[in-house]
Design a protein around this motif. Structure first.
Motif, PDB file in Angstrom:
ATOM      1  N   GLY A   6       8.496   5.844  28.639  1.00 22.21           N
ATOM      2  CA  GLY A   6       8.045   4.535  28.184  1.00 22.21           C
ATOM      3  C   GLY A   6       6.582   4.238  28.409  1.00 22.21           C
ATOM      4  N   ARG A   7       5.849   5.113  29.076  1.00 23.51           N
ATOM      5  CA  ARG A   7       4.429   4.887  29.359  1.00 23.51           C
ATOM      6  C   ARG A   7       3.570   5.807  28.498  1.00 23.51           C
ATOM      7  N   LEU A   8       2.518   5.241  27.907  1.00 23.19           N
ATOM      8  CA  LEU A   8       1.617   6.039  27.091  1.00 23.19           C
ATOM      9  C   LEU A   8       0.868   7.025  27.977  1.00 23.19           C
ATOM     10  N   GLN A   9       0.998   8.328  27.657  1.00 24.72           N
ATOM     11  CA  GLN A   9       0.350   9.368  28.445  1.00 24.72           C
ATOM     12  C   GLN A   9      -0.811  10.023  27.692  1.00 24.72           C
ATOM     13  N   GLU A  10      -0.646  10.232  26.389  1.00 19.27           N
ATOM     14  CA  GLU A  10      -1.679  10.882  25.597  1.00 19.27           C
ATOM     15  C   GLU A  10      -1.778  10.205  24.237  1.00 19.27           C
ATOM     16  N   SER A  11      -2.967  10.283  23.654  1.00 19.77           N
ATOM     17  CA  SER A  11      -3.196   9.733  22.315  1.00 19.77           C
ATOM     18  C   SER A  11      -4.262  10.580  21.635  1.00 19.77           C
ATOM     19  N   CYS A  12      -4.103  10.797  20.329  1.00 11.36           N
ATOM     20  CA  CYS A  12      -5.069  11.603  19.591  1.00 11.36           C
ATOM     21  C   CYS A  12      -5.179  11.060  18.166  1.00 11.36           C
ATOM     22  N   THR A  13      -6.396  10.753  17.741  1.00 12.04           N
ATOM     23  CA  THR A  13      -6.635  10.247  16.401  1.00 12.04           C
ATOM     24  C   THR A  13      -6.826  11.413  15.434  1.00 12.04           C
ATOM     25  N   PRO A  14      -6.099  11.445  14.320  1.00 12.90           N
ATOM     26  CA  PRO A  14      -6.276  12.530  13.346  1.00 12.90           C
ATOM     27  C   PRO A  14      -7.690  12.543  12.778  1.00 12.90           C
ATOM     28  N   PRO A  15      -8.195  13.726  12.411  1.00 13.15           N
ATOM     29  CA  PRO A  15      -9.494  13.797  11.747  1.00 13.15           C
ATOM     30  C   PRO A  15      -9.476  13.003  10.442  1.00 13.15           C
ATOM     31  N   ASP A  16     -10.629  12.525  10.049  1.00 13.05           N
ATOM     32  CA  ASP A  16     -10.745  11.754   8.820  1.00 13.05           C
ATOM     33  C   ASP A  16     -10.648  12.709   7.628  1.00 13.05           C
ATOM     34  N   ALA A  17      -9.549  12.631   6.901  1.00 16.85           N
ATOM     35  CA  ALA A  17      -9.335  13.522   5.759  1.00 16.85           C
ATOM     36  C   ALA A  17      -8.392  12.853   4.774  1.00 16.85           C
ATOM     37  N   ARG A  18      -8.661  13.031   3.488  1.00 17.65           N
ATOM     38  CA  ARG A  18      -7.780  12.464   2.472  1.00 17.65           C
ATOM     39  C   ARG A  18      -6.610  13.415   2.243  1.00 17.65           C
ATOM     40  N   PRO A  19      -5.381  12.974   2.491  1.00 18.69           N
ATOM     41  CA  PRO A  19      -4.241  13.865   2.314  1.00 18.69           C
ATOM     42  C   PRO A  19      -3.958  14.168   0.852  1.00 18.69           C
ATOM     43  N   VAL A  20      -3.592  15.403   0.582  1.00 22.65           N
ATOM     44  CA  VAL A  20      -3.174  15.813  -0.750  1.00 22.65           C
ATOM     45  C   VAL A  20      -1.652  15.771  -0.855  1.00 22.65           C
ATOM     46  N   GLU A  21      -0.969  16.297   0.161  1.00 16.70           N
ATOM     47  CA  GLU A  21       0.498  16.328   0.187  1.00 16.70           C
ATOM     48  C   GLU A  21       0.963  16.013   1.603  1.00 16.70           C
ATOM     49  N   VAL A  22       1.698  14.900   1.771  1.00 17.93           N
ATOM     50  CA  VAL A  22       2.090  14.458   3.119  1.00 17.93           C
ATOM     51  C   VAL A  22       3.459  14.991   3.532  1.00 17.93           C
ATOM     52  N   THR A  23       4.254  15.477   2.592  1.00 20.44           N
ATOM     53  CA  THR A  23       5.588  15.967   2.950  1.00 20.44           C
ATOM     54  C   THR A  23       5.477  17.107   3.954  1.00 20.44           C
ATOM     55  N   GLY A  24       6.188  16.980   5.066  1.00 22.08           N
ATOM     56  CA  GLY A  24       6.194  18.016   6.081  1.00 22.08           C
ATOM     57  C   GLY A  24       5.110  17.875   7.130  1.00 22.08           C
ATOM     58  N   ALA A  25       4.253  16.851   7.027  1.00 16.52           N
ATOM     59  CA  ALA A  25       3.167  16.705   7.997  1.00 16.52           C
ATOM     60  C   ALA A  25       3.713  16.434   9.403  1.00 16.52           C
ATOM     61  N   GLY A  26       4.661  15.509   9.503  1.00 14.15           N
ATOM     62  CA  GLY A  26       5.252  15.220  10.811  1.00 14.15           C
ATOM     63  C   GLY A  26       6.015  16.405  11.372  1.00 14.15           C
ATOM     64  N   ASP A  27       6.689  17.151  10.489  1.00 14.68           N
ATOM     65  CA  ASP A  27       7.408  18.345  10.924  1.00 14.68           C
ATOM     66  C   ASP A  27       6.431  19.411  11.424  1.00 14.68           C
ATOM     67  N   THR A  28       5.311  19.551  10.741  1.00 18.56           N
ATOM     68  CA  THR A  28       4.303  20.516  11.164  1.00 18.56           C
ATOM     69  C   THR A  28       3.757  20.153  12.538  1.00 18.56           C
ATOM     70  N   LEU A  29       3.488  18.877  12.743  1.00 18.93           N
ATOM     71  CA  LEU A  29       3.027  18.437  14.063  1.00 18.93           C
ATOM     72  C   LEU A  29       4.068  18.762  15.132  1.00 18.93           C
TER      73      LEU A  29
END
Length: 282
Positions: free
Chosen positions: A220-243
């Motif tokens: 329940g406590r925030l331990q880490e955070s990371c902002t994605p690089p600034d990029a225009r996505p072409v295809e978002v399907t599978g992005a969360g799975d890849t992460l």
């Protein structure tokens, strides 16, 4: 190092955007996660059921990093999904034809019985019988992580609730995370009306939120955070799975949480930048 066995679908995916992006791809959570994990250097096996139309994918030279020993080929068509997004990449609608993936639960249970010491990831998505699989993994003391898919999360997060505290990591997007908090709060209140705990009983939760920072909570406590690089996505399907696949792999390699998250966020960003993010025949 442990083998990562990914229980989930491999499917034919068609994505559609208002600006004419999209197309026909080889997809499915099990493929995206296993491929990302394999590219990050671990042995990763999709525990999946496909039809004869996709029986040849293990021979694809661009997919040779994946361990295909847990793939079952059944008579009939593979699962197929049509996924509609708005111009910003937010999910609008999904149409599913499950095909032979209706047999995924039985195949997964058989794999668990043969390989209880694998490190598991469960894609909590239809048509998998999520409670049966999670109960089985918990009973055999297997290590496992899980994720959800927004169209079915309202039903499957409550269904998975009795086993959520046993998961090493839960992957959600921001909307699914709010649902998860609601379910945990309701569950805690039902068990003890004076309880104030919610997601604190969960070991680890990773929350993606589009271009906003990916957050990693522990009890329940925030331990880490990371902002994605600034990029225009072409295809978002599978992005969360890849992460998810990349993060699990880097964690198995012993990376620090900060390094693993940073590496996984960049892997997901590279995935969204490719017009055909997953190689292989559709």
């Amino acid at each position: 190092m442990d083998r990562l066995a990914v229980i989930g679908n491999i499917s034919r995916d068609r994505t559609r955007y208002p600006d004419r992006r999209g197309g026909d791809f080889l997809g499915g959570g099990a493929l995206h996660i296993a491929l990302a994990a394999a590219r990050a250097g671990v042995t990763a096996a999709p525990v999946s059921v496909v039809g004869g139309d996709l029986a040849h994918i293990p021979a694809d030279s661009l997919l040779i990093d994946v361990d295909w020993s847990a793939l079952h080929v059944a008579a009939g068509p593979s699962g197929a999904f049509t996924i509609d997004y708005d111009v910003d990449g937010h999910l609008v609608a999904v149409t599913a034809e499950y095909g032979v993936s209706e047999g995924l639960t039985g195949h997964a249970l058989a794999h668990i019985a043969r390989h209880p010491r694998d490190r598991y990831h469960v894609c909590c998505r239809r048509p998998l019988d999520v409670p049966v699989v999670l109960r089985t993994l918990t009973r055999c003391a297997a290590r496992f992580s899980i994720d959800f898919f927004l169209p079915s999360a309202t039903q499957l997060i409550p269904a998975a609730a009795p086993w959520l505290s046993h998961a090493d990591v839960i992957f959600t997007n921001a909307v699914e995370h709010r649902l998860l908090e609601q379910v945990m709060r309701r569950t805690a209140t039902e068990q003890n009306p004076s309880a104030e705990q919610t997601t604190s009983v969960l070991r680890s939760v990773v929350v993606t939120d589009g271009a906003r920072p990916v957050r990693w909570f522990r009890h329940g406590r925030l331990q880490e955070s990371c902002t994605p690089p600034d990029a225009r996505p072409v295809e978002v399907t599978g992005a969360g799975d890849t992460l998810a696949g990349h993060l699990l792999a880097r964690t198995l390699h012993g990376d620090s949480p900060a390094a693993a998250l940073r590496s996984a966020v960049h892997a997901a960003t590279r995935h969204t930048a490719a017009p055909r993010p997953v190689p292989g025949p559709a």
